[in-house]
Motif scaffolding. Structure first.
Motif, PDB file in Angstrom:
ATOM      1  N   ARG A 125       0.746  -1.072  -0.027  1.00 63.77           N
ATOM      2  CA  ARG A 125      -0.034   0.080   0.035  1.00 63.77           C
ATOM      3  C   ARG A 125       0.931   1.290  -0.151  1.00 63.77           C
ATOM      4  O   ARG A 125       0.214   2.443   0.031  1.00 63.77           O
ATOM      5  N   GLY A 126       2.200   1.207   0.035  1.00 63.61           N
ATOM      6  CA  GLY A 126       3.024   2.281  -0.219  1.00 63.61           C
ATOM      7  C   GLY A 126       3.047   3.085   1.070  1.00 63.61           C
ATOM      8  O   GLY A 126       2.903   4.311   1.217  1.00 63.61           O
ATOM      9  N   ILE A 127       2.982   2.487   2.099  1.00 67.34           N
ATOM     10  CA  ILE A 127       2.854   3.276   3.509  1.00 67.34           C
ATOM     11  C   ILE A 127       4.449   3.144   4.231  1.00 67.34           C
ATOM     12  O   ILE A 127       4.753   2.038   4.449  1.00 67.34           O
ATOM     13  N   SER A 128       4.790   4.138   4.699  1.00 66.94           N
ATOM     14  CA  SER A 128       6.210   4.131   5.107  1.00 66.94           C
ATOM     15  C   SER A 128       6.192   4.131   6.517  1.00 66.94           C
ATOM     16  O   SER A 128       4.958   4.607   7.461  1.00 66.94           O
ATOM     17  N   GLU A 129       7.146   3.919   7.130  1.00 67.89           N
ATOM     18  CA  GLU A 129       7.535   3.857   8.761  1.00 67.89           C
ATOM     19  C   GLU A 129       7.326   5.412   9.176  1.00 67.89           C
ATOM     20  O   GLU A 129       6.592   5.443  10.279  1.00 67.89           O
ATOM     21  N   ASN A 130       7.800   6.404   8.434  1.00 69.27           N
ATOM     22  CA  ASN A 130       7.441   7.588   9.055  1.00 69.27           C
ATOM     23  C   ASN A 130       5.845   8.053   8.984  1.00 69.27           C
ATOM     24  O   ASN A 130       5.741   8.971  10.087  1.00 69.27           O
ATOM     25  N   GLU A 131       5.178   7.576   8.146  1.00 65.30           N
ATOM     26  CA  GLU A 131       3.720   7.649   8.209  1.00 65.30           C
ATOM     27  C   GLU A 131       3.325   6.907   9.432  1.00 65.30           C
ATOM     28  O   GLU A 131       2.285   7.526  10.143  1.00 65.30           O
ATOM     29  N   ILE A 132       3.654   5.964   9.720  1.00 74.25           N
ATOM     30  CA  ILE A 132       3.177   4.871  10.791  1.00 74.25           C
ATOM     31  C   ILE A 132       3.485   6.012  11.859  1.00 74.25           C
ATOM     32  O   ILE A 132       2.665   6.089  12.999  1.00 74.25           O
ATOM     33  N   LYS A 133       4.835   6.505  12.019  1.00 73.88           N
ATOM     34  CA  LYS A 133       5.174   7.238  13.372  1.00 73.88           C
ATOM     35  C   LYS A 133       4.228   8.375  13.610  1.00 73.88           C
ATOM     36  O   LYS A 133       3.813   8.856  14.584  1.00 73.88           O
ATOM     37  N   SER A 134       3.911   9.095  12.473  1.00 73.88           N
ATOM     38  CA  SER A 134       2.988  10.136  12.332  1.00 73.88           C
ATOM     39  C   SER A 134       1.662   9.754  12.777  1.00 73.88           C
ATOM     40  O   SER A 134       1.102  10.646  13.623  1.00 73.88           O
ATOM     41  N   VAL A 135       1.087   8.516  12.299  1.00 74.13           N
ATOM     42  CA  VAL A 135      -0.264   8.307  13.012  1.00 74.13           C
ATOM     43  C   VAL A 135      -0.338   8.112  14.448  1.00 74.13           C
ATOM     44  O   VAL A 135      -1.150   8.535  15.228  1.00 74.13           O
ATOM     45  N   LEU A 136       0.890   7.561  14.915  1.00 75.95           N
ATOM     46  CA  LEU A 136       0.883   7.122  16.206  1.00 75.95           C
ATOM     47  C   LEU A 136       1.025   8.413  16.993  1.00 75.95           C
ATOM     48  O   LEU A 136       0.567   8.419  18.235  1.00 75.95           O
ATOM     49  N   ASP A 137       1.897   9.287  16.701  1.00 77.50           N
ATOM     50  CA  ASP A 137       2.243  10.606  17.364  1.00 77.50           C
ATOM     51  C   ASP A 137       0.985  11.366  17.586  1.00 77.50           C
ATOM     52  O   ASP A 137       0.993  12.083  18.349  1.00 77.50           O
ATOM     53  N   GLU A 138       0.303  11.398  16.213  1.00 73.71           N
ATOM     54  CA  GLU A 138      -0.714  12.733  16.521  1.00 73.71           C
ATOM     55  C   GLU A 138      -1.708  12.056  15.681  1.00 73.71           C
ATOM     56  O   GLU A 138      -2.168  12.671  14.337  1.00 73.71           O
ATOM     57  N   PRO A 139      -2.614  11.021  16.126  1.00 73.16           N
ATOM     58  CA  PRO A 139      -3.501  10.685  15.421  1.00 73.16           C
ATOM     59  C   PRO A 139      -4.924  11.652  15.312  1.00 73.16           C
ATOM     60  O   PRO A 139      -5.030  12.428  16.250  1.00 73.16           O
ATOM     61  N   ASP A 140      -5.674  11.420  14.307  1.00 75.60           N
ATOM     62  CA  ASP A 140      -6.909  12.106  14.036  1.00 75.60           C
ATOM     63  C   ASP A 140      -7.863  11.763  15.247  1.00 75.60           C
ATOM     64  O   ASP A 140      -8.466  12.355  15.991  1.00 75.60           O
TER      65      ASP A 140
END
Length: 70
Positions: free
Chosen positions: A18-33
């Protein structure tokens, strides 16, 4: 300080597909909607550059286990 992140084989496979990066995962964990608890699992979501990223994970004592991403 954030806990270490571990990825299941399934999550790593889905990230590649799905082309999802580790940085995107970290962003979701750090500041989720938002985060929703579903039993012993949590579901976090965030929109990044117009794309909705969702992760299912568990919080263990010393790390966060990513189960799947979509």
């Amino acid at each position: 300080m954030r806990k270490r992140i571990k990825y299941s084989f399934h999550a790593e496979k889905r990230m590649l597909e799905r082309g999802i990066s580790e940085n995107e995962i970290k962003s979701v964990l750090d500041e989720p909607d938002f985060v929703r608890t579903e039993g012993d699992k949590k579901r976090a979501e965030k929109t990044i550059e117009g794309r909705r990223i969702k992760i299912i994970y568990t919080e263990e004592e010393n790390y966060i286990k990513i189960i799947t991403v979509f």
